[in-house]
Design a protein around this motif. Structure first.
Motif, PDB file in Angstrom:
ATOM      1  N   GLU A 160       0.817  -1.217   0.000  1.00 20.97           N
ATOM      2  CA  GLU A 160       0.000   0.000   0.000  1.00 20.97           C
ATOM      3  C   GLU A 160       0.847   1.262   0.000  1.00 20.97           C
ATOM      4  O   GLU A 160       0.336   2.362   0.201  1.00 20.97           O
ATOM      5  N   LEU A 161       2.135   1.118  -0.272  1.00 21.40           N
ATOM      6  CA  LEU A 161       3.043   2.269  -0.235  1.00 21.40           C
ATOM      7  C   LEU A 161       2.600   3.359  -1.215  1.00 21.40           C
ATOM      8  O   LEU A 161       2.579   4.551  -0.867  1.00 21.40           O
ATOM      9  N   GLU A 162       2.234   2.977  -2.420  1.00 23.47           N
ATOM     10  CA  GLU A 162       1.811   3.976  -3.407  1.00 23.47           C
ATOM     11  C   GLU A 162       0.502   4.646  -3.002  1.00 23.47           C
ATOM     12  O   GLU A 162       0.247   5.790  -3.374  1.00 23.47           O
ATOM     13  N   THR A 163      -0.314   3.945  -2.229  1.00 26.81           N
ATOM     14  CA  THR A 163      -1.586   4.514  -1.783  1.00 26.81           C
ATOM     15  C   THR A 163      -1.378   5.527  -0.670  1.00 26.81           C
ATOM     16  O   THR A 163      -2.027   6.576  -0.636  1.00 26.81           O
ATOM     17  N   ILE A 164      -0.459   5.225   0.248  1.00 22.94           N
ATOM     18  CA  ILE A 164      -0.239   6.119   1.391  1.00 22.94           C
ATOM     19  C   ILE A 164       0.629   7.320   1.019  1.00 22.94           C
ATOM     20  O   ILE A 164       0.542   8.382   1.662  1.00 22.94           O
ATOM     21  N   MET A 165       1.455   7.195  -0.022  1.00 22.82           N
ATOM     22  CA  MET A 165       2.416   8.249  -0.339  1.00 22.82           C
ATOM     23  C   MET A 165       1.774   9.613  -0.608  1.00 22.82           C
ATOM     24  O   MET A 165       2.247  10.633  -0.084  1.00 22.82           O
ATOM     25  N   ALA A 168       8.863   4.536   3.050  1.00 16.88           N
ATOM     26  CA  ALA A 168       8.954   3.088   2.838  1.00 16.88           C
ATOM     27  C   ALA A 168       9.560   2.395   4.054  1.00 16.88           C
ATOM     28  O   ALA A 168       9.139   1.294   4.431  1.00 16.88           O
ATOM     29  N   GLU A 169      10.543   3.039   4.696  1.00 13.11           N
ATOM     30  CA  GLU A 169      11.156   2.471   5.896  1.00 13.11           C
ATOM     31  C   GLU A 169      10.137   2.344   7.023  1.00 13.11           C
ATOM     32  O   GLU A 169      10.069   1.313   7.711  1.00 13.11           O
ATOM     33  N   LEU A 170       9.316   3.371   7.211  1.00 11.57           N
ATOM     34  CA  LEU A 170       8.310   3.339   8.276  1.00 11.57           C
ATOM     35  C   LEU A 170       7.238   2.293   7.985  1.00 11.57           C
ATOM     36  O   LEU A 170       6.795   1.578   8.886  1.00 11.57           O
ATOM     37  N   GLY A 198      13.820  19.173  -4.924  1.00  6.96           N
ATOM     38  CA  GLY A 198      15.244  18.852  -4.766  1.00  6.96           C
ATOM     39  C   GLY A 198      15.621  17.571  -5.456  1.00  6.96           C
ATOM     40  O   GLY A 198      15.937  17.558  -6.650  1.00  6.96           O
ATOM     41  N   ASP A 199      15.553  16.462  -4.736  1.00  6.85           N
ATOM     42  CA  ASP A 199      15.967  15.179  -5.308  1.00  6.85           C
ATOM     43  C   ASP A 199      14.813  14.409  -5.922  1.00  6.85           C
ATOM     44  O   ASP A 199      14.925  13.220  -6.194  1.00  6.85           O
ATOM     45  N   GLY A 200      13.672  15.093  -6.117  1.00  9.72           N
ATOM     46  CA  GLY A 200      12.501  14.421  -6.673  1.00  9.72           C
ATOM     47  C   GLY A 200      11.768  13.569  -5.657  1.00  9.72           C
ATOM     48  O   GLY A 200      10.893  12.780  -6.009  1.00  9.72           O
ATOM     49  N   GLY A 201      12.137  13.730  -4.393  1.00 10.46           N
ATOM     50  CA  GLY A 201      11.439  13.007  -3.337  1.00 10.46           C
ATOM     51  C   GLY A 201      12.026  11.654  -2.997  1.00 10.46           C
ATOM     52  O   GLY A 201      11.419  10.898  -2.236  1.00 10.46           O
ATOM     53  N   LEU A 202      13.225  11.341  -3.520  1.00  9.48           N
ATOM     54  CA  LEU A 202      13.791  10.009  -3.303  1.00  9.48           C
ATOM     55  C   LEU A 202      14.036   9.732  -1.818  1.00  9.48           C
ATOM     56  O   LEU A 202      13.685   8.662  -1.311  1.00  9.48           O
TER      57      LEU A 202
END
Length: 282
Positions: free
Chosen positions: A149-154, A183-185, A172-176
């Motif tokens: 669900e990472l893409e959903t929560i982002m 993703a870590e959380l 800045g870095d495009g959000g990387l």
């Protein structure tokens, strides 16, 4: 053996002394303590240097100098030493944040060289609780966010950050880096949300910094169309239940003093004020 007041960059061999300083205030120091417990004092792993202030050979104050500049148990003399070091190094951080009094003193010394700031939040109440509220039932639909669900929560995370900080984390870095942190959380089971029937995020929050003494809730957000509908307090109660059961015996957060709805919600679920932070945003 250091026999006078002095400051220096701490080394891995200073870890025990650094942890002892951090342990003097496990709530206020949770952010830095969590990083140090994982990474030690190696600058590459820590993501920045740890400056130490010694009096009569004893480490008494520190300052984390990475993406944020964070004074830790900093006395007035230590603040002056850290400001001198920061001026020589030049500004590399995106914010100065920490307990209000030393942070204000640090900024007063740095502002002539580093200013103006984009925004100064002079007082952000630091809140804690050690129990799930009796008066608010945890929202049974708030749960851990799954890895798929990472893409959903982002988008909700980006919206929260932009609303809170005033700039997009995708700049800045495009959000990387920001996406990696989210993703870590999620991967560590410290991201929580309530979704509607269509999979849209209604409420979300994360447990950010975490040690065995205290953890810190961050990123609390309610979708605009659901604000004022009683979503936040039960959602917070649910996250508190997870945090106290699985992470640490004390839960903290800090909030902007002007955010009246949020402060009301946190009071409703039992948070009490124990101090104040200050943030200087660049």
């Amino acid at each position: 053996m250091l026999t006078q007041t002095t400051s220096r960059v701490l080394e891995p061999s200073d870890l025990d002394a650094a942890l002892a300083v951090l342990d003097r205030d496990p709530v206020a120091n949770a952010f830095v303590a969590a990083r140090v417990q994982i990474a030690g004092l190696d600058p590459w792993r820590l993501g920045g240097e740890m400056w130490g202030w010694y009096e009569d050979g004893i480490l008494t104050s520190m300052c984390y100098a990475g993406a944020n500049l964070v004074p830790i148990c900093a006395t007035p003399r230590a603040v002056r030493a850290f400001a001198d070091r920061a001026r020589r190094a030049g500004r590399r951080c995106s914010s100065i944040v920490g307990p209000a009094e030393p942070t204000a003193a640090l900024w007063q010394l740095l502002e002539p060289r580093w200013g103006p700031a984009r925004e100064v939040r002079a007082r952000q109440p630091l809140l804690v609780t050690d129990r799930v509220p009796d008066a608010v039932a945890p929202d049974p639909y708030v749960r851990r966010v799954r890895k798929d669900e990472l893409e959903t929560i982002m988008p909700a995370c980006v919206a929260m950050f932009t609303e809170e900080v005033g700039v997009s984390p995708l700049a800045g870095d495009g959000g990387l880096l920001y996406q990696a942190r989210v993703a870590e959380l999620v991967g560590s089971g410290r991201s929580f949300a309530r979704f509607d029937a269509d999979g849209n995020v209604i409420f979300k929050a994360e447990i950010g910094a975490a040690t065995d003494r205290a953890c810190q809730i961050q990123g609390v957000w309610v979708a605009p169309e659901h604000r004022g509908n009683g979503v936040a307090a039960p959602g917070m109660a649910a996250v508190l239940r997870y945090a106290l059961a699985d992470v640490a015996p004390v839960v903290s957060l800090y909030v902007n003093d002007f955010n009246t709805p949020a402060r009301r919600t946190y009071a409703t679920v039992g948070f009490r004020e124990v101090g104040a932070f200050m943030s200087v945003l660049f």
